[in-house]
Design an enzyme around this catalytic site. Structure first.
Site, PDB file in Angstrom:
ATOM      1  N   HIS A 121       0.818  -1.212   0.000  1.00  0.00           N
ATOM      2  CA  HIS A 121       0.000   0.000   0.000  1.00  0.00           C
ATOM      3  C   HIS A 121       0.856   1.268   0.000  1.00  0.00           C
ATOM      4  O   HIS A 121       0.325   2.372  -0.139  1.00  0.00           O
ATOM      5  CB  HIS A 121      -1.001  -0.002   1.174  1.00  0.00           C
ATOM      6  CG  HIS A 121      -0.433   0.318   2.507  1.00  0.00           C
ATOM      7  ND1 HIS A 121      -0.094  -0.659   3.418  1.00  0.00           N
ATOM      8  CD2 HIS A 121      -0.151   1.494   3.122  1.00  0.00           C
ATOM      9  CE1 HIS A 121       0.367  -0.092   4.520  1.00  0.00           C
ATOM     10  NE2 HIS A 121       0.336   1.211   4.369  1.00  0.00           N
ATOM     11  N   ASP A 152       0.360  -7.483   1.529  1.00  0.00           N
ATOM     12  CA  ASP A 152       0.700  -6.077   1.710  1.00  0.00           C
ATOM     13  C   ASP A 152       2.208  -5.880   1.752  1.00  0.00           C
ATOM     14  O   ASP A 152       2.739  -5.169   2.603  1.00  0.00           O
ATOM     15  CB  ASP A 152       0.052  -5.498   2.969  1.00  0.00           C
ATOM     16  CG  ASP A 152       0.122  -3.964   2.999  1.00  0.00           C
ATOM     17  OD1 ASP A 152       0.282  -3.374   1.918  1.00  0.00           O
ATOM     18  OD2 ASP A 152       0.036  -3.382   4.092  1.00  0.00           O
ATOM     19  N   GLY A 231       2.599   6.718   7.592  1.00  0.00           N
ATOM     20  CA  GLY A 231       3.939   7.097   7.146  1.00  0.00           C
ATOM     21  C   GLY A 231       4.996   6.142   7.658  1.00  0.00           C
ATOM     22  O   GLY A 231       6.059   5.989   7.063  1.00  0.00           O
ATOM     23  N   ASN A 232       4.722   5.466   8.790  1.00  0.00           N
ATOM     24  CA  ASN A 232       5.613   4.416   9.295  1.00  0.00           C
ATOM     25  C   ASN A 232       5.512   3.152   8.447  1.00  0.00           C
ATOM     26  O   ASN A 232       6.384   2.278   8.509  1.00  0.00           O
ATOM     27  CB  ASN A 232       5.270   4.036  10.738  1.00  0.00           C
ATOM     28  CG  ASN A 232       5.904   4.960  11.763  1.00  0.00           C
ATOM     29  OD1 ASN A 232       5.230   5.791  12.344  1.00  0.00           O
ATOM     30  ND2 ASN A 232       7.202   4.819  11.966  1.00  0.00           N
ATOM     31  N   SER A 233       4.428   3.029   7.689  1.00  0.00           N
ATOM     32  CA  SER A 233       4.194   1.814   6.907  1.00  0.00           C
ATOM     33  C   SER A 233       5.393   1.478   6.032  1.00  0.00           C
ATOM     34  O   SER A 233       5.917   2.332   5.313  1.00  0.00           O
ATOM     35  CB  SER A 233       2.957   1.995   6.018  1.00  0.00           C
ATOM     36  OG  SER A 233       1.795   2.104   6.786  1.00  0.00           O
ATOM     37  N   GLY A 286      -2.733 -24.647  -5.656  1.00  0.00           N
ATOM     38  CA  GLY A 286      -4.116 -24.847  -6.056  1.00  0.00           C
ATOM     39  C   GLY A 286      -5.095 -25.111  -4.934  1.00  0.00           C
ATOM     40  O   GLY A 286      -6.038 -25.893  -5.108  1.00  0.00           O
TER      41      GLY A 286
END
Length: 371
Positions: A121, A152, A231-233, A286
């Protein structure tokens, strides 16, 4: 009759005028205060004074009169390898007009030749422009090599050499109560490389997040009370030795001290393949499966104490051909215990299409040729 109509009409326009004044006032308040508080970094770009990073990183120097702590030692070791990331995406508004949206985040360098780990993100395959701010003051364009929205996570690369790097730890060995230190860029690059500390509050947490208007579940996360803000992400969560054990990803905005990080082990096999070959192609098994943290949400009759539960299966895929069926519980792959979906993915990420793996379930043991 005409006079009555004229008088009534004037009253209506007066009310409309008053309503317009009130609406303009409310709109101004929303636009100038309320909206930015919620939309900066999401829809609106951060203000210029919050975007501008320092000209260069200031090395942490501990005066002789100050006794060094674990946190100061970790900060001195890791800060040079933490980067700021600014991305530009193109979105469509309510009137179908396209516009550019700027966002900020963090990342950390895992290889001297410019390979950086961050969140999907923060930098994804749809990002039109990705710019990396290094600790030495350089600003370089980056390209996204790999991104997985379900995890993510993403890996990006800049053209640079001899860069400082982080040391990767072992997230499987993280225990509740141990020290945790986060480094990142909260609320934009003006506060770049901020250091916060706390402990590991819990492991194997699962939370629901919303990404691109869709709900998804992030599984097996590390929970920490080290302060994590927008912003730490993408920044590193570190142990007391300065080793990265997680990638900071989310926080619960309605509570204090509830931050979450993705365990570092899941990205290790991906990074190894990218460093070796320049790309990553996951092996396909699968199946759709859930571990004990998630299975109960989808079927209350499923009571797992270990393993992962196969909820669905691709009838043309390798697992079905090998004899696996919905309802089977996978206990291990190639002798490695599998009790979480993150561990299953970690094992598969280390494999290549065409590899044969031994899958042990609660009912049988089969050989699966991955695609």
């Amino acid at each position: 009759m005409n006079g009555y109509y004229y008088k009534n009409k004037s009253g209506v326009w007066w009310l409309v005028f008053i309503a317009a004044i009130i609406g303009a006032f409310i709109g101004g308040v929303v636009t100038s205060y309320i909206a930015p508080q919620y939309l900066y970094g999401k829809v609106l770009p951060y203000p210029p004074d919050m975007q501008a990073p320092a000209k260069s990183y200031t090395k942490v120097i501990i005066p002789e009169t100050v006794k060094a702590t674990v946190t100061t030692a970790v900060a001195e070791k890791v800060m040079p390898a933490v980067v700021g990331i600014v991305t530009v995406d193109v979105t469509t508004d309510f009137f179908f007009r396209t516009r550019q949206v700027e966002g900020t985040g963090s990342g950390f360098i895992i290889d001297p030749n410019g390979y950086i780990v961050t969140n999907n993100h923060v930098a994804s395959k749809t990002s039109r422009k990705v710019t990396v701010y290094l600790a030495d003051g350089r600003t370089l364009p980056a390209r996204v090599l790999w991104a997985d929205p379900s995890l993510d996570l993403s890996i990006i690369k800049i053209n640079a050499t001899d860069l400082p790097t982080v040391e990767l730890g072992d997230s499987d060995k993280v225990v509740v109560g141990q020290q945790a230190i986060a480094i990142g860029n909260p609320l934009g690059l003006r506060f770049e490389r901020s250091v916060t500390s706390g402990i590991i509050s819990a492991v194997n947490r699962s939370i629901m997040v919303k990404e691109d208007s869709r709900n998804s579940i992030l599984e097996n996360l590390l929970q920490t009370d080290a302060s994590i803000n927008p912003g730490n992400s993408g920044g590193p969560l570190l142990d007391a030795q300065g080793r990265v054990v997680g990638i900071n990803s989310a926080k619960v905005s309605s509570a204090e001290g509830l931050g979450f990080a993705i365990p570092i082990n899941i990205v290790k096999p991906v990074a190894q393949k990218i460093l070796k070959t320049g790309s990553f192609k996951p092996a396909y098994m699968g199946i759709v499966a859930y571990d004990r943290e998630i299975a109960g949400y989808f079927d209350e009759n499923v009571k797992l104490t270990k393993g992962v539960y196969i909820a669905d299966i691709d009838k043309s895929g390798p697992s079905y051909k090998a004899g696996l069926r919905p309802g089977d519980v996978i206990l291990s792959i190639d002798g490695k215990p599998v009790n979480t979906m993150l561990k299953l993915k970690e094992i598969l990420f280390a494999k290549n299409p065409g590899d044969v793996v031994t899958v042990k379930t609660d009912k049988k043991t089969v050989e699966v040729k991955l695609q």
